[in-house]
Design a protein around this motif. Structure first.
Motif, mmCIF file in Angstrom:
data_model
loop_
_atom_site.group_PDB
_atom_site.id
_atom_site.type_symbol
_atom_site.label_atom_id
_atom_site.label_comp_id
_atom_site.label_asym_id
_atom_site.label_seq_id
_atom_site.Cartn_x
_atom_site.Cartn_y
_atom_site.Cartn_z
ATOM 1 N N UNK A 1 9.921 0.112 -7.631
ATOM 2 C CA UNK A 1 9.979 1.187 -6.644
ATOM 3 C C UNK A 1 9.720 2.554 -7.255
ATOM 4 N N UNK A 2 9.610 2.625 -8.580
ATOM 5 C CA UNK A 2 9.350 3.895 -9.261
ATOM 6 C C UNK A 2 7.852 4.157 -9.355
ATOM 7 N N UNK A 3 7.113 3.187 -9.845
ATOM 8 C CA UNK A 3 5.656 3.277 -9.928
ATOM 9 C C UNK A 3 5.079 2.145 -9.083
ATOM 10 N N UNK A 4 4.172 2.476 -8.197
ATOM 11 C CA UNK A 4 3.557 1.473 -7.326
ATOM 12 C C UNK A 4 2.977 0.346 -8.179
ATOM 13 N N UNK A 5 3.466 -0.910 -8.017
ATOM 14 C CA UNK A 5 2.942 -2.013 -8.823
ATOM 15 C C UNK A 5 1.433 -2.190 -8.673
ATOM 16 N N UNK A 6 0.886 -1.728 -7.554
ATOM 17 C CA UNK A 6 -0.558 -1.835 -7.360
ATOM 18 C C UNK A 6 -1.329 -1.049 -8.415
ATOM 19 N N UNK A 7 -0.679 -0.073 -9.047
ATOM 20 C CA UNK A 7 -1.356 0.683 -10.106
ATOM 21 C C UNK A 7 -1.790 -0.239 -11.234
ATOM 22 N N UNK B 1 3.741 4.995 3.126
ATOM 23 C CA UNK B 1 4.556 3.812 2.892
ATOM 24 C C UNK B 1 3.905 2.961 1.802
ATOM 25 N N UNK B 2 4.705 2.485 0.881
ATOM 26 C CA UNK B 2 4.250 1.524 -0.123
ATOM 27 C C UNK B 2 4.868 0.172 0.205
ATOM 28 N N UNK B 3 4.051 -0.855 0.200
ATOM 29 C CA UNK B 3 4.484 -2.204 0.554
ATOM 30 C C UNK B 3 4.303 -3.135 -0.640
ATOM 31 N N UNK C 1 9.210 -15.622 0.711
ATOM 32 C CA UNK C 1 9.079 -14.254 0.175
ATOM 33 C C UNK C 1 9.524 -13.197 1.185
ATOM 34 N N UNK C 2 9.856 -12.022 0.654
ATOM 35 C CA UNK C 2 10.234 -10.883 1.493
ATOM 36 C C UNK C 2 9.196 -9.775 1.325
ATOM 37 N N UNK C 3 8.939 -9.075 2.397
ATOM 38 C CA UNK C 3 8.068 -7.905 2.355
ATOM 39 C C UNK C 3 8.952 -6.660 2.370
ATOM 40 N N UNK C 4 8.712 -5.763 1.421
ATOM 41 C CA UNK C 4 9.480 -4.518 1.320
ATOM 42 C C UNK C 4 8.560 -3.327 1.572
ATOM 43 N N UNK C 5 9.068 -2.356 2.296
ATOM 44 C CA UNK C 5 8.316 -1.132 2.581
ATOM 45 C C UNK C 5 9.229 0.056 2.287
ATOM 46 N N UNK C 6 8.723 1.033 1.554
ATOM 47 C CA UNK C 6 9.535 2.222 1.298
ATOM 48 C C UNK C 6 8.666 3.469 1.289
#
Length: 744
Positions: A686-692, A226-228, A240-245
């Motif tokens: 949602x394409x590339x994990x922003x954490x990158x 899961x990526x959050x 804010x909203x938390x999204x998980x996919x």
């Protein structure tokens, strides 16, 4: 304060009238003009179902449009309907004036051979008989599923509904993770017992043609990563909203899907597939096997893609015994481009199949005996590549396909339509003209519409016969006069040798309308070195992102270096476990050759920008080639291939995850940053994990490197088209490479 190097250039004209407010205003005007003019050059033919004619929307000067019908046999052109009569009819039913050259038609469809039109306006859906001119409201058509994007996984074929056998006497259905087969009257004939929540039958069921057997699919379930991320500024609430996919990354466990043969004779029996030939299959979440039964029901086939993408097999399973054999066994020491160069078509009546392979070093087609696995012959061969198969004609035993590099002396990336016999004889190029060709076949494949152009030649649209390629009629021929009169300069195609001194590297040069060969211009490269394609524009209507940068005082270039697609296998293999290379040695040599050709290109001031894989490449340029690139903008980059989606990265970097992943990571190498850097990232990517991107930031902070960053709230993948971000990108290069205050 101006940079010292720029001050030394002084009166050489480098700084004069560059990056000024007037330049920005001219850039905006030029962008609007180019967008409008190129939009008028679009021709998207839609054939009538019987192939007798096609129609298209023709852009008119000033933004209007007309709809044209072209007869397939003669090429005769006429209005597809009476535009004035339709405008008048629409005005009557909507109660507002309607301009015949600006008909508000959306989702137009020609029905009943063109005798009836259906379309949508802001007021609703309408139908009209062009002969009578009366407009009447109609119900909207059923919604079609969205067209898949090239990077989408195929939709699953799973269903909970019963699947009827070909003889119409039985049904098979998923029930409680197992398969139940019943008669139409409800009598149970067979039920599997081994399915459970961790290893369920998926419900993708394929009956044999004789109805005696079926293939079910059983999946080994694994945890899904899961990526959050946090959406800071949602539109519908303050907080804010938390999204998980779900988002699998390289090295993650993946589900395993295997076929199970169910024979119904003798009370029924299930034969799990032999794993010997398929030990480590690759599957994305929700994917199913594509099963193909032989016409006589004696065997079924499926494709085995081994994780790591170095083995690709067509496996046949005997319907009587469940025994497996490899009909095609494709292997590579590097990778098999399964996502871009896989084609399989079964010729059931003759026991053959058509298979695509790079086994001889170029992407070609082969005819294979589906019973023995023996290659009967190469269908295509030579130092060029098959790009796409359009049609396999079983009666004539011919194939229509698009190819690159097929016409000697032309750019090898330019597409041409060709035909060849399944025996490899009679290769015929059906398109003419030195350009890249977009082909739309008629439903009966007797004719096709060919729109061709180059970046330096406006499009030509022609109607041609498929039998011999002869031209029936020229449909449209555009000219760029309005652009040229406004000062727009045709791009220049340029070719130079790559790192091996032999291979041609192709690219395009874009110059400002105010170009003066006596001046010196910083060079900016728009980069995308993703190995799944080639990206330097080939068609006239294809403009690189932010081509209007040139008007601010830059020369823009786009180049396809080694490691990108659609050349030889050796050319492509440069990317193998080597995405950090990104063709930079070839790109830099190309720019040096281009600067020798045009001394106005100042290679002392080179910038680079790109998004996604191009964002990864842009930052890599500053980390590994900081002696050449002085400034870069990286948008939503997949900066560490361990952080990005599993399928794309394992395709090129391999599996299991090895040391090359870390060695070429922009995070690992962030301390090597030289030059000016602007990082962009979409907060809800949602394409590339922003954490990158944030992990790059972390490494840069730890290394005490200076950089700029812009996080765009609410933005998904790719931010550079957002007006504010576009301005920030332009301002960044004006400050960094021109050394002046933007719009001063």
């Amino acid at each position: 304060m101006l940079k010292p190097a720029l001050i030394l250039l002084g009166l050489a004209g480098v700084l004069a009238a560059q990056g000024t407010r007037a330049d920005y205003e001219r850039a905006a005007r030029m962008k609007a003009l180019v967008t409008a003019e190129l939009g008028q050059m679009a021709l998207r033919p839609t054939w009538l179902e019987d192939g007798s004619a096609f129609w298209y929307r023709k852009g008119l000067p000033g933004g209007g449009a007309a709809w044209i019908r072209v007869e397939a046999r003669s090429g005769a052109r006429r209005p597809a309907f009476d535009h004035a009569a339709l405008a008048a009819a629409l005005a009557r039913v909507t109660g507002r004036p309607v301009d015949a050259e600006r008909l508000p038609l959306q989702d137009l469809a020609f029905l009943d051979g063109g005798k009836r039109l259906r379309f949508r306006t802001d007021e609703g859906w309408w139908s009209i008989d062009p002969r009578k001119g009366a407009v009447s409201p109609v119900q909207p058509p059923p919604e079609a599923p969205p067209a898949p994007r090239p990077d989408d996984d195929p939709p699953p074929r799973r269903t909970a509904a019963p699947v009827r056998s070909p003889d119409g006497l039985k049904t098979a259905q998923l029930r409680d993770a197992n398969i139940v087969v019943r008669t139409l009257g409800g009598k149970e004939l067979f039920r599997t017992q081994d399915g459970d929540t961790q290893n369920p039958y998926t419900g993708a069921l394929d009956w044999s043609p004789d109805g005696r057997s079926l293939v079910a699919q059983r999946t080994t379930v694994v945890p899904v990563r899961k990526v959050t991320f946090v959406e800071s500024s949602p539109k519908d609430q303050l907080q804010p909203k938390v999204h998980v996919h779900d988002y699998a990354k390289p090295g993650d466990p993946l589900p395993v899907v295997r076929p199970v043969l169910i024979r119904l004779e003798g009370g029924g029996r299930a034969f799990p597939a032999d794993e010997t030939l398929a030990p480590t299959p690759y599957f994305g979440y929700g994917e199913d096997l594509d099963i193909h039964w032989a016409k006589d029901g004696s065997r079924f086939f499926y494709v085995y893609n081994q994780r790591g993408h170095q083995v690709l097999r067509v496996i046949a399973v005997d319907a009587a015994t469940g025994a497996s054999s490899a009909v095609v066994d494709e292997r590579s020491a590097t990778f098999i481009d399964y996502s871009g160069k896989q084609f399989l078509d079964f010729l059931d009546d003759t026991g053959e199949l058509v298979w695509m392979s790079e086994r001889d070093g170029w992407n070609h087609l082969y005819l294979v005996d589906s019973r023995t696995g023996q290659v009967k012959n190469a269908i295509t061969r030579g130092p060029w590549v098959v790009r796409r198969v359009l049609h396999v004609d079983r009666e004539k035993r011919q194939i229509l396909f698009l190819a690159g590099g097929l016409v000697p002396g032309q750019d090898p990336y330019q597409l041409h339509l060709a035909r060849v016999g399944l025996d490899g004889a009679g290769l015929t190029v059906l398109t003419q003209g030195d350009g890249t060709h977009t082909v739309t076949l008629s439903p009966d494949r007797r004719a096709f519409v060919d729109v061709w152009s180059r970046v330096d030649q406006a499009p030509v649209a022609e109607l041609r016969r498929t039998s011999d390629g002869a031209r029936i009629a020229e449909v449209e021929r555009w000219n760029p006069d309005a652009l040229l009169k406004a000062g727009w300069r045709l791009p220049e195609r340029f070719v130079a040798k790559g790192r091996d001194g032999r291979t041609d590297i192709h690219g395009v040069i874009y110059r400002p309308s105010t170009y003066d060969p006596a001046r010196r211009y910083p060079v900016i490269e728009y980069i995308y070195a993703g190995p799944h394609g080639a990206f330097a524009p080939k068609a006239f209507t294809h403009q690189p992102l932010h081509a209007d940068l040139t008007e601010l005082g830059f020369i823009l270039v786009c180049i396809d270096g080694m490691g990108t697609n659609w050349r030889s296998k050796a050319f492509h293999d440069v990317c193998w476990q080597n995405l950090g290379d990104a063709g930079f040695p070839d790109r830099i040599l190309w720019m040096k050759a281009a600067a020798a050709h045009d001394p106005a290109m100042d290679l002392g001031r080179v910038g680079i920008f790109g998004g996604s894989a191009g964002g990864q490449d842009a930052l890599r340029g500053l980390l590994a080639f900081g002696d050449f690139y002085k400034a870069g903008v990286a948008d939503c980059g997949c900066h560490d291939n361990r952080m990005d989606k599993v399928w794309w990265n394992e395709q090129w970097m391999g599996w299991p995850v090895g040391p090359a992943y870390a060695e070429q990571s922009n995070v690992t190498n962030a301390h090597r940053l030289r030059g000016d850097l602007l990082l962009l990232v979409g907060e809800t990517d949602t394409n590339v994990d922003p954490a990158s991107t944030l992990q790059v930031v972390n490494a840069l902070v730890k290394a005490d490197r200076d950089f700029e960053m812009l996080v765009v709230p609410g933005s998904d993948h790719g931010t550079m088209r957002i007006p504010h971000v576009e301005r920030r990108l332009k301002d960044f290069f004006v400050r960094s490479l021109l050394g002046v205050k933007p719009r001063s």
